[in-house]
Design an enzyme around this catalytic site. Sequence first.
Site, short mmCIF file in Angstrom:
data_model
loop_
_atom_site.label_atom_id
_atom_site.label_comp_id
_atom_site.label_asym_id
_atom_site.label_seq_id
_atom_site.Cartn_x
_atom_site.Cartn_y
_atom_site.Cartn_z
N GLY A 32 0.79 -1.24 0.00
CA GLY A 32 0.00 0.00 0.00
C GLY A 32 0.82 1.28 0.00
N GLU A 150 -3.43 -11.22 -7.69
CA GLU A 150 -4.42 -10.67 -6.76
C GLU A 150 -5.70 -10.32 -7.50
OE1 GLU A 150 -2.98 -7.33 -4.54
OE2 GLU A 150 -1.10 -8.33 -4.08
N GLU A 163 -3.57 -6.99 -9.33
CA GLU A 163 -2.14 -6.85 -9.64
C GLU A 163 -1.47 -8.20 -9.52
OE1 GLU A 163 0.49 -4.85 -7.02
OE2 GLU A 163 -0.39 -5.69 -5.21
N ASP A 170 2.98 -12.36 -0.24
CA ASP A 170 2.87 -12.37 1.24
C ASP A 170 1.68 -13.20 1.73
OD1 ASP A 170 1.05 -10.42 0.40
OD2 ASP A 170 1.93 -8.80 1.60
N1 LIG Z 1 -9.33 0.13 -7.09
C1 LIG Z 1 -9.45 -0.29 -5.83
N2 LIG Z 1 -10.68 -0.39 -5.25
C2 LIG Z 1 -10.80 -0.83 -3.98
N3 LIG Z 1 -9.78 -1.21 -3.18
C3 LIG Z 1 -8.55 -1.13 -3.69
C4 LIG Z 1 -8.31 -0.66 -5.04
N4 LIG Z 1 -6.98 -0.72 -5.27
C5 LIG Z 1 -6.41 -1.17 -4.13
N5 LIG Z 1 -7.33 -1.43 -3.17
C6 LIG Z 1 -7.07 -1.95 -1.81
O1 LIG Z 1 -5.73 -1.70 -1.45
C7 LIG Z 1 -4.97 -2.92 -1.34
C8 LIG Z 1 -3.56 -2.73 -1.87
O2 LIG Z 1 -3.60 -2.39 -3.26
P1 LIG Z 1 -2.70 -3.15 -4.33
O3 LIG Z 1 -3.05 -2.63 -5.66
O4 LIG Z 1 -2.86 -4.60 -4.14
O5 LIG Z 1 -1.24 -2.64 -3.99
P2 LIG Z 1 0.00 -3.31 -3.20
O6 LIG Z 1 1.04 -3.48 -4.26
O7 LIG Z 1 0.37 -2.32 -2.19
O8 LIG Z 1 -0.48 -4.61 -2.64
C9 LIG Z 1 -5.79 -3.94 -2.13
O9 LIG Z 1 -5.50 -5.26 -1.70
C10 LIG Z 1 -7.21 -3.48 -1.81
O10 LIG Z 1 -7.60 -3.88 -0.50
MG LIG Z 2 -1.53 -5.98 -3.56
#
Ligand SMILES: Nc1ncnc2c1ncn2[C@@H]1O[C@H](COP(=O)(O)OP(=O)(O)O)[C@@H](O)[C@H]1O
Ligand SMILES: [Mg+2]
Length: 283
Positions: A32, A150, A163, A170
């Site tokens: 995040g 994911e 992604e 993890d």
């Molecule tokens: N477009 C979105 N809508 C709703 N929740 C999101 C969105 N993008 C990210 N999230 C929330 O934030 C978390 C982390 O985002 P993510 O894209 O997986 O990045 P990271 O590389 O930090 O894991 C996701 O697992 C989800 O819970």
């Molecule tokens: Mg992620």
Amino acid sequence: PYRFAGSLEELRAGAKTVGYPCVVKPIMSSSGHGQSVVRSADTIDAAWVEAQEGRRAHDEGDVSRVIVEALAPLDYELTVLTVSSSAGIVTCAPIGQRQESGDYRESWQPASFTQDVLAQAQRIACTAVEGLVAKAKASGEKGWGVFGVELFVLTDGSVLFNEVSPRPHDTGMVTMASQRLSEFALHARAILGLPLTQEHVALSIPDGAVAASHAIVIQGDGEAEFRNVATALSQPGTDLRIFAKPEVHGHRRMAVALAIGTDEADARAKAENVAESLEIDIA
Ligand SMILES: Nc1ncnc2c1ncn2[C@@H]1O[C@H](COP(=O)(O)OP(=O)(O)O)[C@@H](O)[C@H]1O
Ligand SMILES: [Mg+2]
């Protein structure tokens, strides 16, 4: 809806197309870092700065780019560990997870899902990894290894790609309890050129049982010392991995608790109990 943006101007235009609320994320990041939810146009500039400061790899080519995407109505999130080896591409049983502040806190496997969600999840995971493997092959590489795909399951039951990690994931640490070959063992075998089939990625827990992992996130400044390990692990079916991380400054994931239970609730409760029973000093 989503747009990629390589400058503040492109981000402003992208957000306008996608609409509000939207999520702005660096294209290369984890846990995040650098992400923000933007609710109106007046905070989009701040999201650009946040993404540039929080992103991973400040010295690797075109990584200042961000993605701006709609805030999705999530029901739950899944990870499908997908293994590319000399024998082709196979998928592990889906992993359910709970995220907090953009960071994973708990995962469990197998996650319960409808046949429809399972089919969509496996198809998306295979398509994503096939695409990456094709790119790797086109540049003379093998494209072997574990990928963590994911997925978002939305409130209407549809599944979206979120992604992919081109390495063990993890949330996949649960495989240290649930599979004979953990995601780390699978990754090692894959990159060494060994063949991996659906049998190699099978669960090794009894039918109906569920395994869980619980991240141990420590806050403080200094070296962490774990105490009360004997009590924490007194419950049968539990385990603990303490990472070889020397110090914590602020927040850091320093260990993971693992458990096998009769169902999802039981496994999650057991893993949480291990985490809660530990006493951790920072010195
Ligand atoms: N477009 C979105 N809508 C709703 N929740 C999101 C969105 N993008 C990210 N999230 C929330 O934030 C978390 C982390 O985002 P993510 O894209 O997986 O990045 P990271 O590389 O930090 O894991 C996701 O697992 C989800 O819970
Ligand atoms: Mg992620």
